[in-house]
Enzyme design. Structure first.
Site, PDB file in Angstrom:
ATOM      1  N   ALA A 176     -11.002 -47.474 -19.369  1.00 14.22           N
ATOM      2  CA  ALA A 176     -11.309 -48.714 -20.099  1.00 14.22           C
ATOM      3  C   ALA A 176     -10.334 -49.843 -19.793  1.00 14.22           C
ATOM      4  O   ALA A 176     -10.014 -50.650 -20.665  1.00 14.22           O
ATOM      5  CB  ALA A 176     -11.369 -48.440 -21.599  1.00 14.22           C
ATOM      6  N   ASP A 194     -18.290 -39.119 -11.638  1.00  8.79           N
ATOM      7  CA  ASP A 194     -18.209 -39.589 -13.018  1.00  8.79           C
ATOM      8  C   ASP A 194     -19.326 -38.912 -13.805  1.00  8.79           C
ATOM      9  O   ASP A 194     -20.258 -38.342 -13.236  1.00  8.79           O
ATOM     10  CB  ASP A 194     -18.320 -41.111 -13.056  1.00  8.79           C
ATOM     11  CG  ASP A 194     -17.774 -41.696 -14.345  1.00  8.79           C
ATOM     12  OD1 ASP A 194     -17.325 -40.916 -15.208  1.00  8.79           O
ATOM     13  OD2 ASP A 194     -17.797 -42.933 -14.494  1.00  8.79           O
TER      14      ASP A 194
END
Length: 516
Positions: A196, A93
């Site tokens: 998200a 990430d």
């Protein structure tokens, strides 16, 4: 066509695939779990993730490594694979999570991609903005533009043979999610994370999660490998796979263990509440709840984390077998009964049945009608949509019973809830061989009536009689007024009067089929 991802088998939108990761020199079978490895916390060593759990890929955070002097120097010196002692593929990430949490990070997409390349990352991530649910549309649109720019920056970066993620954001606006998926899919990037969604799952908003993923999938091509960021609880994996997600990263195994929580496919239990361990993994066969409680906090955390991973990997194997067997939706339905909000998610999935039907195989092993939700499965939608392929002529009897004797009708078609009518010649074809309970619910009859309506609409020159066995009023209201309605017993008696010599055969045929 993305030549690094090959779909080998499928059911619904779920698929078994092969993701080739050139920099690692490995091919990962999907659906795949990416255990999250915190480079500062060694809960389960990555080498053990590979050797004991069969992990082919994991994920760690390049931003954390970059900000820690010791980790940064070691990663640059020996490379990520040696530092973590892991031979499989490694995704990293970028710091987007930290950006969402703290509002600012001191790196750009160009800088973090270069760092990820320098430390030996196999699948890299640009700096996107994970827009949370329910923000106003203006914020969602503005932040989506930032994510689009991050994708553009990643396309022009020198990434070598790394695969690169193209995140799909858009908050809880389906049109923005779909547009973001289309934009990402048109890029030169390789893997497509739907971001998200963790706040939705933390709030048990599985229906909203389904809508967000379904919208993203409408924008992405069928051959796009899809990563559901932050989704690793075994309870929801079948649902997510059925939507078409291929990769799942999970820190839940470690975070929940740290809090004394024990994962199952039906939810999460607190260790302190357990008298028995309802699992046959190596941890649960060797230890009792008392043993785990007495193990000391660090030892208990490690053992619980291992159990949590065992149950998660086992669920993925179960999902893959369900895809092969063609009964993934039956597994989703079973899991949906574990929690009311999972049922919301399942019902939301069926709201997208038309979308799922486009990827769902036309023929499988068996269709099991297990609840009123089964009446809204893609197979039912497909049968109704294909009514335009069926030709009915003259006066047609639509009956839940068998084929009557005599020449009162020009043709006799079977009616099986929830599908509705079809020629008897199709009786042995999937899904019309469905296993249905004798005590059917209203949804099944209503969907059958929808099928009758479609048949009548497609054959305006034919006339129809529906011989039914006490269908509910809500179903009969869906049947066109032009259709003559009769009960099975009335049709049987009328045919017997018209053909006295065939009375026994007529009654027997109708009764026998009704008993079926």
């Amino acid at each position: 066509m993305r030549d690094h991802f090959e779909i080998r088998d499928g059911d619904l939108a779920g698929r078994i695939g092969r993701l080739t990761v050139p920099r690692a020199g490995v091919t990962v079978e999907t659906p795949a779990l990416l255990p999250v490895v915190n480079p500062n916390i060694d809960t389960i060593p990555p080498a053990k993730l590979e050797s004991e759990f069969g992990a082919e890929i994991l994920i760690t955070n390049s931003y954390i490594i970059k900000k820690n002097d010791h980790l940064r120097e070691e990663a640059l010196d020996v490379g990520l694979h040696e530092m973590l002692d892991f031979d499989g593929a490694i995704m990293t990430d970028s710091g987007s999570f930290q950006l969402a949490e703290y509002g600012e990070i001191d790196t750009t997409t160009e800088e973090i991609l270069q760092f990820q390349r320098d430390i030996g990352t196999d699948i890299a991530t640009p700096v996107d903005i994970p827009t949370p649910p329910d923000v106003d549309r203006e914020q969602a649109e503005d932040e989506l533009e930032v994510t689009k720019q991050a994708i553009a920056d990643a396309e022009t970066a020198d990434t070598g043979d790394m695969l690169v993620n193209a995140p799909v954001q858009g908050s809880t606006y389906p049109d923005l999610r779909e547009a973001a998926g289309r934009h990402a899919s048109a890029s030169d990037l390789d893997v497509f994370p739907v971001g998200a969604v963790v706040p939705m799952m933390n709030a048990y908003r599985y229906d909203d999660m389904v809508d967000a993923v379904a919208a993203a999938k409408r924008g992405l091509g069928v051959d796009a490998p899809v990563h559901l960021f932050g989704a690793g609880h075994p309870m929801m994996l079948a649902l997510a796979v059925a939507l078409g997600c291929d990769l799942f990263d999970s820190a839940a195994y470690a975070l929940y263990a740290r809090d004394g929580r024990y994962l199952t496919v039906r939810g999460t239990e607190h260790l302190e509440d357990l008298d028995y361990l309802p699992c046959t993994c190596p941890i649960c066969t060797e230890y009792s709840p008392d043993d785990l409680r007495a193990a000391g906090s660090k030892r208990q955390e490690k053992l619980l984390a291992e159990h949590n991973l065992h149950v998660t990997f086992a669920e993925l194997r179960r999902i893959k077998q369900a895809i092969r067997d063609g009964n993934l939706l039956e597994l989703v339905e079973e899991r949906a009964r574990s929690h009311p909000t999972m049922l919301d998610g399942y019902r939301a999935l069926l709201d997208h049945a038309d979308q799922l039907e486009r990827e769902d195989p036309a023929s499988k092993g068996a269709f099991f009608y297990a609840s009123n939700e089964s009446a809204h499965r893609p197979e039912v939608r497909r049968h109704h949509a294909r009514m335009d392929r069926l030709t009915a002529e003259g006066h047609v009897l639509l009956t839940e019973g068998g084929t009557p004797s005599g020449d009162t009708f020009d043709a006799t078609w079977r009616v099986v809830p929830p599908f509705g009518p079809f020629p008897r010649a199709l009786s042995e074809t999937y899904p019309l061989t469905a296993e249905v309970p004798e005590r059917l619910d209203r949804d099944a009859y209503e969907q059958a009536a929808t099928g009758v309506s479609r048949l009548v609409e497609e054959n305006p020159d034919a006339t129809f009689t529906l011989a039914h066995d006490d269908w509910p009023k809500t179903a009969l209201e869906r049947v066109p007024e032009s259709v003559e309605l009769e009960s099975l017993s009335d049709v049987s008696e009328r045919l017997a009067d018209a053909n006295p010599s065939d009375e026994d055969a007529t009654t027997s045929a109708l009764d026998a089929a009704t008993d079926e």
